[in-house]
Enzyme design. Structure first.
Site, mmCIF file in Angstrom:
data_model
loop_
_atom_site.group_PDB
_atom_site.id
_atom_site.type_symbol
_atom_site.label_atom_id
_atom_site.label_comp_id
_atom_site.label_asym_id
_atom_site.label_seq_id
_atom_site.Cartn_x
_atom_site.Cartn_y
_atom_site.Cartn_z
ATOM 1 N N PRO A 75 -130.416 1.341 56.113
ATOM 2 C CA PRO A 75 -130.051 2.690 55.682
ATOM 3 C C PRO A 75 -130.585 3.734 56.658
ATOM 4 O O PRO A 75 -131.645 3.549 57.257
ATOM 5 C CB PRO A 75 -130.739 2.830 54.324
ATOM 6 C CG PRO A 75 -131.107 1.459 53.905
ATOM 7 C CD PRO A 75 -131.308 0.679 55.156
ATOM 8 N N CYS A 76 -129.830 4.797 56.805
ATOM 9 C CA CYS A 76 -130.185 5.850 57.758
ATOM 10 C C CYS A 76 -131.074 6.878 57.058
ATOM 11 O O CYS A 76 -130.630 7.568 56.153
ATOM 12 C CB CYS A 76 -128.856 6.477 58.162
ATOM 13 S SG CYS A 76 -128.925 7.480 59.588
ATOM 14 N N GLN A 77 -132.352 6.925 57.419
ATOM 15 C CA GLN A 77 -133.268 7.907 56.792
ATOM 16 C C GLN A 77 -133.774 8.849 57.865
ATOM 17 O O GLN A 77 -134.002 8.415 58.990
ATOM 18 C CB GLN A 77 -134.513 7.183 56.249
ATOM 19 C CG GLN A 77 -134.276 6.230 55.129
ATOM 20 C CD GLN A 77 -135.549 5.416 54.876
ATOM 21 O OE1 GLN A 77 -136.057 4.748 55.761
ATOM 22 N NE2 GLN A 77 -136.058 5.482 53.657
#
Ligand SMILES: C[S@@+](CC[C@H](N)C(=O)[O-])C[C@H]1O[C@@H](n2cnc3c(N)ncnc32)[C@H](O)[C@@H]1O
Length: 382
Positions: A75-77
């Protein structure tokens, strides 16, 4: 190494997009993890022989066994802004940092990471710079490329950033750019790629990254190839549609009325056929897609599950089986999940056909030599 003896772990495994690619290549998936309960149900049902641990990877990273290939569609955080002046940020405490810890601990020969296109441009390139920086600090030779599912025999415009890491020393060669790609760039650029001393420090880049590149020891060289749009035959949406779809997938009467407020456009954008467009923002009319192009990017957000299509004189949404086919999964892969949750699971997944191409090139050493006789090793280590 024979493929059968190669082992892999699948982090952020979802419903096993990487797993299906590895199975086709004869690579053995020995461990997988995801936090999502439904993904776990699907994965355990489909791949019974693999140890699947459900939960936050940050709490289970110590359980990851030794392996040769690590895969992760993470996931892109956002990363923290500390260190912005140096052109990179701080990933501490993020899921990406957990991947780095696992790579550091386990030192697999290869890894393949997958993420959205936006990774290349987020925070004016700092985000991607941070990723490259951290991964090269581990001693890996990196290559990245923006790939599109529609070039891998799938009827979907889905652009994804792929990063591969290998434990080789610096050689002017690559996996994700083919001879055909390199023919589109000048001799000057080819010779620049081979001169490591002229590569650019990652921290000094300060803007969006190009769509292909190599990185090593905190330096990189990147190019946006002119054209690789038509390399693979493109399947169209009409080729994967189900016959005799029942009425629950049809537009409601309300929706049909709202359609009257849409503008007929009949054009193709990014190979997607658009028949109607919303008029005056999201409150008026609808966007309706046709079936003679590819599907727009499938996503995991609920509103997009109601994407509207005009299919052989009928207005309806796509079925879960059509979603599976557009992503290149078996028709009933997610059958244990409730119907509406299947859309999100497929929408989140990596298309197996796309990562099959990537992993095959790495594992089977399908290398594109940039210039075989250049004394780069000496330039670097001499
Ligand atoms: C982009 S999806 C990857 C999908 C996968 N590649 C596939 O083919 O289905 C990201 C996945 O990360 C999982 N995830 C998010 N946070 C997590 C965490 N802290 N630990 C483990 N998994 C996590 C989500 O549940 C989701 O399935």
């Amino acid at each position: 190494m024979k493929n059968k003896t190669i082992t892999t772990v699948e982090l952020f495994a979802g419903i096993g997009g990487f797993r299906l690619a590895c199975d086709r290549l004869g690579i053995q998936t020995i461990w997988a993890n995801d936090i999502n309960e439904l993904a776990a149900t699907v994965y355990r049902d489909r791949f019974r022989e693999t140890e699947f641990v459900r939960g936050d990877i940050q709490s289970f990273k110590h359980l990851v066994p030794n392996h040769n290939l690590l895969t992760a569609g993470f996931p892109c955080q956002p990363f923290s802004s500390a260190g912005k002046k140096q052109g990179i940020t701080d990933p501490k405490g993020t899921l990406f940092a957990t991947i780095v810890e696992i790579l550091h601990e386990k030192q697999p020969q290869f890894f393949v990471l997958e993420n959205v296109k936006r990774l290349l441009s987020m925070d004016a390139g700092r985000h991607f710079g941070t990723i490259l920086h951290a991964l090269t600090e581990l001693g890996y030779f990196l290559e990245w490329r923006l790939l599109n599912a529609m070039h891998f025999g799938l009827p979907q415009y889905r652009e994804r950033t792929i990063i591969v890491g290998t434990k080789k020393s610096f050689t002017p060669s690559c996996y994700l750019a083919t001879d055909e790609d390199l023919c589109t760039v000048s001799d000057r650029i080819l010779s620049e790629i081979t001169q490591f001393q002229n590569w650019w420090p990652i921290t000094k880049h300060g803007k969006k990254f190009p769509t292909w590149g190599l990185a090593y020891q905190k330096k990189f060289y990147g190019i946006t190839f002119k054209d690789f749009q038509n390399r693979f035959p493109t399947k169209r949406l009409k080729d994967v549609l189900q016959k005799d779809v029942d009425a629950r997938f049809d537009f409601t009467e309300d929706t049909q009325k709202r359609l009257l407020q849409s503008t007929k456009v009949n054009r193709f954008y990014n190979s997607v056929e658009i028949i109607y467009n919303q008029k005056g923002g999201s409150r008026m009319g609808y966007t309706v897609f046709g079936i003679h192009g590819v599907a727009p990017t499938l996503t995991s957000t609920t509103s997009r599950h109601y994407e509207r299509y005009s299919i052989n004189g009928r207005f309806r949404r796509l079925t879960d089986v059509e979603y599976a086919r557009i992503q290149g999964f078996p028709d009933h892969h997610c059958h244990l999940a409730p119907l509406y949750d299947r859309y999100a699971l497929y929408g989140n997944a990596v298309p197996p056909a796309m990562v099959y191409w990537v992993i095959d090139r790495i594992i089977n050493q399908k290398i594109t030599k940039i210039e075989s006789n250049f004394p780069v090793q000496m330039a670097l280590f001499g």
